[in-house]
Design a protein around this motif. Structure first.
Motif, PDB file in Angstrom:
ATOM      1  N   SER A 241     -14.247  55.733   1.079  1.00  0.00           N
ATOM      2  CA  SER A 241     -12.886  55.545   1.576  1.00  0.00           C
ATOM      3  C   SER A 241     -12.931  55.222   3.058  1.00  0.00           C
ATOM      4  N   VAL A 242     -11.865  54.635   3.531  1.00  0.00           N
ATOM      5  CA  VAL A 242     -11.708  54.376   4.959  1.00  0.00           C
ATOM      6  C   VAL A 242     -10.502  55.176   5.420  1.00  0.00           C
ATOM      7  N   LEU A 243     -10.649  55.879   6.517  1.00  0.00           N
ATOM      8  CA  LEU A 243      -9.536  56.688   7.013  1.00  0.00           C
ATOM      9  C   LEU A 243      -8.828  55.971   8.164  1.00  0.00           C
ATOM     10  N   ILE A 244      -7.511  55.881   8.050  1.00  0.00           N
ATOM     11  CA  ILE A 244      -6.690  55.384   9.155  1.00  0.00           C
ATOM     12  C   ILE A 244      -6.102  56.591   9.862  1.00  0.00           C
ATOM     13  N   GLY A 245      -6.439  56.741  11.115  1.00  0.00           N
ATOM     14  CA  GLY A 245      -6.020  57.927  11.844  1.00  0.00           C
ATOM     15  C   GLY A 245      -4.632  57.799  12.453  1.00  0.00           C
ATOM     16  N   PHE A 246      -4.188  58.915  13.020  1.00  0.00           N
ATOM     17  CA  PHE A 246      -2.949  58.953  13.800  1.00  0.00           C
ATOM     18  C   PHE A 246      -3.060  60.154  14.724  1.00  0.00           C
ATOM     19  N   GLY A 247      -2.764  59.952  15.996  1.00  0.00           N
ATOM     20  CA  GLY A 247      -2.844  61.063  16.940  1.00  0.00           C
ATOM     21  C   GLY A 247      -4.258  61.631  16.988  1.00  0.00           C
ATOM     22  N   ASP A 248      -4.355  62.957  16.852  1.00  0.00           N
ATOM     23  CA  ASP A 248      -5.652  63.635  16.951  1.00  0.00           C
ATOM     24  C   ASP A 248      -6.577  63.344  15.794  1.00  0.00           C
ATOM     25  N   VAL A 249      -6.032  62.949  14.666  1.00  0.00           N
ATOM     26  CA  VAL A 249      -6.884  62.636  13.516  1.00  0.00           C
ATOM     27  C   VAL A 249      -7.513  61.274  13.764  1.00  0.00           C
ATOM     28  N   GLU A 250      -8.787  61.296  14.088  1.00  0.00           N
ATOM     29  CA  GLU A 250      -9.449  60.027  14.376  1.00  0.00           C
ATOM     30  C   GLU A 250      -9.782  59.308  13.092  1.00  0.00           C
ATOM     31  N   GLY A 251      -9.567  58.023  13.069  1.00  0.00           N
ATOM     32  CA  GLY A 251      -9.891  57.258  11.875  1.00  0.00           C
ATOM     33  C   GLY A 251     -11.306  56.717  11.932  1.00  0.00           C
ATOM     34  N   ASP A 252     -11.670  55.933  10.912  1.00  0.00           N
ATOM     35  CA  ASP A 252     -12.971  55.254  10.897  1.00  0.00           C
ATOM     36  C   ASP A 252     -12.855  53.920  11.615  1.00  0.00           C
ATOM     37  N   ASN A 253     -13.961  53.413  12.069  1.00  0.00           N
ATOM     38  CA  ASN A 253     -14.008  52.074  12.663  1.00  0.00           C
ATOM     39  C   ASN A 253     -12.921  51.850  13.706  1.00  0.00           C
ATOM     40  N   GLY A 254     -12.528  52.901  14.385  1.00  0.00           N
ATOM     41  CA  GLY A 254     -11.483  52.749  15.388  1.00  0.00           C
ATOM     42  C   GLY A 254     -10.096  52.546  14.807  1.00  0.00           C
ATOM     43  N   PHE A 255      -9.952  52.755  13.482  1.00  0.00           N
ATOM     44  CA  PHE A 255      -8.613  52.620  12.900  1.00  0.00           C
ATOM     45  C   PHE A 255      -7.791  53.845  13.240  1.00  0.00           C
ATOM     46  N   ASN A 256      -6.879  53.694  14.172  1.00  0.00           N
ATOM     47  CA  ASN A 256      -5.944  54.766  14.480  1.00  0.00           C
ATOM     48  C   ASN A 256      -4.603  54.105  14.797  1.00  0.00           C
ATOM     49  N   LEU A 257      -3.573  54.475  14.031  1.00  0.00           N
ATOM     50  CA  LEU A 257      -2.269  53.825  14.192  1.00  0.00           C
ATOM     51  C   LEU A 257      -1.714  54.043  15.591  1.00  0.00           C
ATOM     52  N   SER A 258      -2.009  55.195  16.166  1.00  0.00           N
ATOM     53  CA  SER A 258      -1.638  55.453  17.551  1.00  0.00           C
ATOM     54  C   SER A 258      -2.355  56.708  18.027  1.00  0.00           C
ATOM     55  N   PRO A 259      -3.408  56.536  18.826  1.00  0.00           N
ATOM     56  CA  PRO A 259      -4.141  57.705  19.319  1.00  0.00           C
ATOM     57  C   PRO A 259      -3.234  58.668  20.077  1.00  0.00           C
ATOM     58  N   SER A 260      -2.186  58.160  20.718  1.00  0.00           N
ATOM     59  CA  SER A 260      -1.311  59.056  21.480  1.00  0.00           C
ATOM     60  C   SER A 260      -0.192  59.631  20.605  1.00  0.00           C
ATOM     61  N   GLY A 261      -0.185  59.276  19.310  1.00  0.00           N
ATOM     62  CA  GLY A 261       0.839  59.835  18.423  1.00  0.00           C
ATOM     63  C   GLY A 261       2.215  59.219  18.619  1.00  0.00           C
ATOM     64  N   ASP A 262       2.246  57.952  19.040  1.00  0.00           N
ATOM     65  CA  ASP A 262       3.519  57.256  19.285  1.00  0.00           C
ATOM     66  C   ASP A 262       3.921  56.498  18.015  1.00  0.00           C
ATOM     67  N   LEU A 263       5.059  56.876  17.436  1.00  0.00           N
ATOM     68  CA  LEU A 263       5.462  56.284  16.148  1.00  0.00           C
ATOM     69  C   LEU A 263       5.807  54.802  16.272  1.00  0.00           C
ATOM     70  N   ARG A 264       6.289  54.387  17.434  1.00  0.00           N
ATOM     71  CA  ARG A 264       6.616  52.968  17.610  1.00  0.00           C
ATOM     72  C   ARG A 264       5.336  52.128  17.559  1.00  0.00           C
ATOM     73  N   GLU A 265       4.308  52.636  18.242  1.00  0.00           N
ATOM     74  CA  GLU A 265       3.024  51.931  18.218  1.00  0.00           C
ATOM     75  C   GLU A 265       2.452  51.927  16.791  1.00  0.00           C
ATOM     76  N   ALA A 266       2.612  53.060  16.102  1.00  0.00           N
ATOM     77  CA  ALA A 266       2.105  53.156  14.727  1.00  0.00           C
ATOM     78  C   ALA A 266       2.784  52.140  13.820  1.00  0.00           C
ATOM     79  N   ALA A 267       4.099  51.995  13.960  1.00  0.00           N
ATOM     80  CA  ALA A 267       4.837  51.025  13.140  1.00  0.00           C
ATOM     81  C   ALA A 267       4.338  49.611  13.433  1.00  0.00           C
ATOM     82  N   ALA A 268       4.120  49.332  14.708  1.00  0.00           N
ATOM     83  CA  ALA A 268       3.682  47.991  15.107  1.00  0.00           C
ATOM     84  C   ALA A 268       2.313  47.662  14.525  1.00  0.00           C
ATOM     85  N   GLN A 269       1.454  48.674  14.348  1.00  0.00           N
ATOM     86  CA  GLN A 269       0.077  48.457  13.887  1.00  0.00           C
ATOM     87  C   GLN A 269      -0.059  48.499  12.371  1.00  0.00           C
TER      88      GLN A 269
END
Ligand code: TXA
Ligand code: MG
Length: 309
Positions: A241-269
């Motif tokens: 599986s590949v994990l897409i992270g958000f905030g503190d949950v780090e994803g794989d391969n740099g996949f993180n919807l928003s490292p700072s936990g910003d929902l607007r950035e997450a929606a954009a990504q």
């Protein structure tokens, strides 16, 4: 009268990713740069819609529309007869389209319109890119037909409102999808069905409502679905599986919807990251927990559709 410097200020606000109140002959739109996913996320946030509905991309000319979507001879004919005007055409989106995935809510089609209002035309010309604009009302409220309505609905979220006077038509545009020589009426609006049918022949009905089962012509409303199974609320990647992270949950391969936990950035990504994760060919895509507040609600709605499919 709108002055040139107001149009310039509005175009500059759009370039800066901000929201602008834009008059059209149908209703006022909440306008943003259709090519900027972060700006488009702002619109969904302001409208407080619990899901990502696809938006109409407004353009200045037929050639600008043809840079975004594939026009069959029938689509060209409808555009030539009814544009500029209260008709929106939904056509297959081109791979080279500059309008972002979020503007089309991840659909393989794009809704396009040339508005007839001179202020909208001036803004489109000054801006030089497609403008995504839903009606400028908070979800569930009536569409605004004066600049005052827009001001009452949205205060500080909007950089500026161009006051083009009361809208002449006062009803949203009619939305017609055109795939090849088949035209389907998706929303009745400012242009009468009979008038459209004089050019397009009898219009089909969508047999399903939006986002329903993936059969024709509901196909039009089918969102991009990853090949992998999507699993929500994951905090660790499991085998294959590949994990897409958000905030503190780090994803794989740099996949993180928003490292700072910003929902607007997450929606954009969101759409781009689902595609990128899927392209790695995993059996599963895990997604970190996304708080179900503000834009998080629409993000979770979209993810749930990918789980259920
Ligand atoms: O008159 C109007 O159409 C106004 C002005 C501002 O142009 N805009 C407007 O936008 O009413 P909105 O977002 O409130 O409605 C857009 C409609 C929705 O019903 C949406 O589902 C449909 O267009 N739509 C947009 N893209 C679509 C697509 N790719 N496939 C099917 N339907 C689409
Ligand atoms: Mg609306």
């Amino acid at each position: 009268m709108i002055q040139d410097h107001e149009i310039e200020a509005a175009a500059a606000a759009l370039r800066a990713g901000q929201l602008v109140g834009m008059p059209t002959e149908t209703v006022y739109g909440l306008a943003v740069d259709a090519t900027n996913p972060l700006a488009v996320a702002r619109v969904f946030e302001a409208k407080q819609r619990p899901r990502f509905n696809p938006l109409i991309s407004h353009v200045a000319s037929l050639s600008a529309a043809q840079e975004q979507g594939a026009f069959s001879p029938l689509a060209n004919r409808l555009a030539e007869v009814f544009w500029p005007g209260p008709l929106t055409l939904v056509v297959p989106k081109l791979a080279a389209a500059s309008a972002c995935d979020l503007a089309c809510a991840g659909l393989p089609t794009i809704a396009l319109r040339i508005p007839a209002h001179p202020v909208a035309q001036d803004l489109l010309t000054a801006f030089g890119r497609p403008i995504a604009a839903p009606s400028a009302n908070v979800s569930g409220r009536p569409s605004p037909t004066t600049a005052q309505h827009v001001r009452a609905e949205f205060g500080p979220e909007i950089a500026l409102i161009l006051d083009g006077g009361p809208c002449q038509i006062g009803l949203e545009s009619s939305v017609v999808s055109v795939l090849g020589d088949r035209a389907t009426l998706l929303r009745l609006g400012g242009l009468d069905r009979e008038i459209i049918e004089r050019i397009a022949g009898v219009l089909g009905h969508p047999s399903h409502n939006a986002h329903a089962a993936p059969s024709s012509p509901g196909m039009l409303l089918r969102h991009y679905a990853p090949r992998a199974m999507v699993m929500l609320d994951q905090t660790k990647a499991v085998d294959n599986s590949v994990l897409i992270g958000f905030g503190d949950v780090e994803g794989d391969n740099g996949f993180n919807l928003s490292p700072s936990g910003d929902l607007r950035e997450a929606a954009a990504q969101l759409f781009a990251m689902l595609r990128a994760a899927d392209a790695l060919g995993p059996a599963n895509i895990g997604v970190a927990p996304i708080p179900n507040i503000g834009l998080g609600e629409a993000i979770n709605d979209r993810l749930l559709r990918a789980v259920r499919r």
